[in-house]
Design an enzyme around this catalytic site. Sequence first.
Site, PDB file in Angstrom:
ATOM      1  CG  ASN A 272      -2.332  -0.451   0.869  1.00 21.67           C
ATOM      2  OD1 ASN A 272      -2.568  -1.008  -0.198  1.00 21.67           O
ATOM      3  ND2 ASN A 272      -3.276  -0.233   1.765  1.00 21.67           N
TER       4      ASN A 272
ATOM      5  NE  ARG B 149      -7.172  -5.540   6.455  1.00 26.13           N
ATOM      6  CZ  ARG B 149      -6.908  -5.551   7.755  1.00 26.13           C
ATOM      7  NH1 ARG B 149      -5.773  -6.029   8.210  1.00 26.13           N
ATOM      8  NH2 ARG B 149      -7.793  -5.066   8.615  1.00 26.13           N
TER       9      ARG B 149
ATOM     10  CG  ASP C 222      -2.908  -5.899  11.474  1.00 29.03           C
ATOM     11  OD1 ASP C 222      -3.556  -5.939  10.418  1.00 29.03           O
ATOM     12  OD2 ASP C 222      -3.417  -5.622  12.586  1.00 29.03           O
ATOM     13  CG  ASP C 223       2.381  -3.388   8.368  1.00 26.74           C
ATOM     14  OD1 ASP C 223       1.684  -3.144   9.369  1.00 26.74           O
ATOM     15  OD2 ASP C 223       2.790  -2.497   7.601  1.00 26.74           O
ATOM     16  CG  ASP C 224       1.662  -3.651  13.753  1.00 25.91           C
ATOM     17  OD1 ASP C 224       0.916  -4.638  13.551  1.00 25.91           O
ATOM     18  OD2 ASP C 224       1.252  -2.571  14.221  1.00 25.91           O
TER      19      ASP C 224
ATOM     20  CG  ASP D 146     -11.263  -4.807  11.812  1.00 30.54           C
ATOM     21  OD1 ASP D 146     -12.025  -3.865  11.532  1.00 30.54           O
ATOM     22  OD2 ASP D 146     -10.398  -4.723  12.711  1.00 30.54           O
TER      23      ASP D 146
ATOM     24  NE  ARG E 154     -12.023  -1.187  15.689  1.00 28.73           N
ATOM     25  CZ  ARG E 154     -11.755  -1.916  14.609  1.00 28.73           C
ATOM     26  NH1 ARG E 154     -11.364  -1.323  13.484  1.00 28.73           N
ATOM     27  NH2 ARG E 154     -11.888  -3.227  14.634  1.00 28.73           N
TER      28      ARG E 154
END
Length: 353
Positions: free
Chosen positions: A122, A156, A172-174, A267, A315
């Site tokens: 991204n 995604r 997730d990328d962390d 999500d 949220r």
Amino acid sequence: GCRACALPAQVGSRLAGREYRPGVAAAMRFTRRLFGGRTLPSYLVMAVLIVFIVGAALTMLLPKVVESGAVVDRREQVYQRTDAQNSFTIIMQSYNRTDLLLKLLNHYQAIPNLHKIIVVWNSVGIKVPKDLWDSLGPHPIPVIFKEQTVNRMRNRLEPILELETKAVLMLDDDILISAYDLDFAYSVWQQFPDQIVGFVPRKHVTTSSGIYSYGSFELQNALGGSGDHYSMVLIGAAFFHASYLEKFKVQLPAVHSLIDKTQNCDDIAMNFIVAKHTGKPSGVFVKPVDMRNLEKDSNSGFNGMWHRAEHLLQRSWCLNQLAAIYGGMPLKYSNIMISQFGFPNYANHKTKS
């Protein structure tokens, strides 16, 4: 008519009663020429052959020098073969965290039953680190970089042509999750393939005014009793069936618009989709043994969206908007927690005095 008779008498007498081996005989003739006509013992002949074979193999491993003088690496990507029907694919969306991404890709190479890793890139306008990743190889698991033209949270969840497995592990990328946690969670997903099986539960709470509020599953006791409950499992660390990507694609435009407007809540929308499709709780919570947030390890300085002051309010707003779009609240509560040290168990993380 016998092979020994066609040979000189002296050699034939030595071969009498033994099987004639043409390969060894040829090697002995070669060594006689090499050493001035002297016949060497067979064990020395075999030793010479082994030296030649090993030498040839080592030569193939040396870097190849082309006419320009540049060195070309002979190493090729040799991927392990995994059955697509009995394995899963990692989908990881990455934004502005190349250093952390490479660390995670390296870690997940050792995960059992992993078919491939697909990185949804991204970081629009920044070159994908494919060449850098390949230079660190070879790697047993193939990594595919899907470069995006627009930075959207829901990228995604777009169907991916290269996806061959039924099981998707979205990360997730962390987040770093241990190999044994993922292996165990995959075995749990195989028992609940129509639900989201993951490590991060959340829940919705209905207020006295009928407005839904979003919170962690320790926030309060949702149904009364001694244990806590959850109604969602977040997809940033979860397994789900690949068919839900297609279902997400055909949702009402209002759902996609909501996610694009907030850059959030994809999500939550996926939990709505699964709950509405199955009529069951959308997720199954697997308690992790070793799961770490590595956000502070990145040099990019980029913080996740959950740090934003408006994150929880946003949220909660998404919950109410999605309930309005779908004409009701499909999410159902569950208190099942599956652990490697007790199967199953109840999520009694909060005790009441």
